[in-house]
Design an enzyme around this catalytic site. Sequence first.
Site: not given
Length: 463
Positions: A43, A178, A317, A319, A442
């Site tokens: 990683c 791939g 992965l 995580h 927002h």
Amino acid sequence: MSNDYDLIVIGAGPGGYVAAIRAAQHGLKVACIEKRDSLGGTCLNVGCIPSKALLHGSEYYEEAAKGHLAKFGLKIAGVELDLPALLAEKDKTVKELTDGIAFLFKKNKVEWIKGEARFKDAKSVEVDGQTYSAKNIIIATGSEPTSLPGVTPDGEVIVTSTEALSLPEVPGHLVVIGGGYIGLEMGSVWRRLGAKVTVVEYAPRIVPAMDVEVATTFARTLKKQGMVLKTDTKVTGVQRKGKGAVVTIEPVVGGASSDIEADIVLVSTGRRPNTDGLNIEATGLTLDKGRIPINHDFSTAVPGLWAIGDVVEGPMLAHKAEDEGVAAADNIAGLNGHVNRDVIPAVVYTEPEVATVGRTEEELKAAGIKYNVGKFPFAANSRAKANRNTEGFVKVLADASTDRILGVHIIGPMAGTMIAEAALAMEFGASSEDLALTCHAHPTHPEALKEAAMAAHGKPIHI
Ligand code: FAD
């Protein structure tokens, strides 16, 4: 110093180093064995981090070079690529982060044993002629790139993702074998820097496990950016020719073969669990299709032996490996460690980003589960509009009878950041109504997630 530990962790990737630190926090005497010169595993050294550094830098380059910033009043002339500088910045990031793990090891009193571990038996390993033993051993040896039969990466012209992170010059034509996330991320980097990129994928679509609607939109966007995608196509051979290579392809359904000339061929056909050189037989463990079989708590069939990360089942992965590291260390310390395999997000860090968590529509249909769909386009999200980047949408899938969220799929700006909220909602068993009733700041991109949740009840406000 004695060579006896409460815990030895083999491998200092995101699974191993996290497990080691967590166990030390629980007061255990811990050593972590790593054969690389730096900590952090795939990683940090040759995976997540360097690829994201290159994606970030190449995105800036493309924005500046292609005049994308002119609409914001930035006219930039004479943009030039300084590839050595980009690569050096990436290497600097990697060094800072891998050094950071060494610092964390010191801080938490985790001993780093440098070298390659080889089991003597289930309770002890040998490193450079020294024997180290422990009550518990976690195997966190990660994964390695695979290739296709007859295609042997040479590290120069026919490369894996590791070399693709450091190509000395921008290839004229990069052929990626791939269409998974690693190939598409690396393809995006080099396309942005000026390469022609062709992706050859055996399956009918790229990122085949992804929600089909999202994958289809993703493919359309990548093609618009100039990437050539050849799906339903198999590679039957790669030969070196001159300074480059020739990739021979043919339709999966059969038919005439053809050749593609490439300057660089990136073989990105997947990764395999790595147990090379461990002498795992000495522990009494038997592998299952190359992976280490584990129980729910990350223990194995051999008492005191545990395994986590890419070397065990589940998505490869970082995580997921980290969470398993925490859970395994907790279980070794007598606590109750657990990882919810149903809620592991996955992100493709291209532009636009693609992020998913939970089940796809296709999986729900196959399982006979009735569901409602709420969709909201970024074109109707005010922040995306203000940023002039409105590609993509958010899709929320909720159980038709309970309204519980079963999956969230996002393609668009900030998708990788937004998916955390969806994962949190799912972890807490939220309904789409819960998401819809949560006040969102927002103007932000996550408002699109709230609106998609509203749309699951047929009442979005802004479309
Ligand atoms: P690893 O990180 O593979 O670490 C295992 C370590 O064990 C290695 O350092 C190895 O040297 C060491 N080791 C092996 N055998 C021995 C031995 N016998 N003795 C001592 N040491 C040993 N995942 C994401 O979540 N997000 C991303 O964006 C992402 N991008 C990626 C990009 C690329 C190009 C690649 C290749 C991968 C990417 N991944 C990403 C996947 C991620 O890197 C892996 O899932 C993760 O590193 C797995 O962690 P791990 O701890 O199981 O193993």
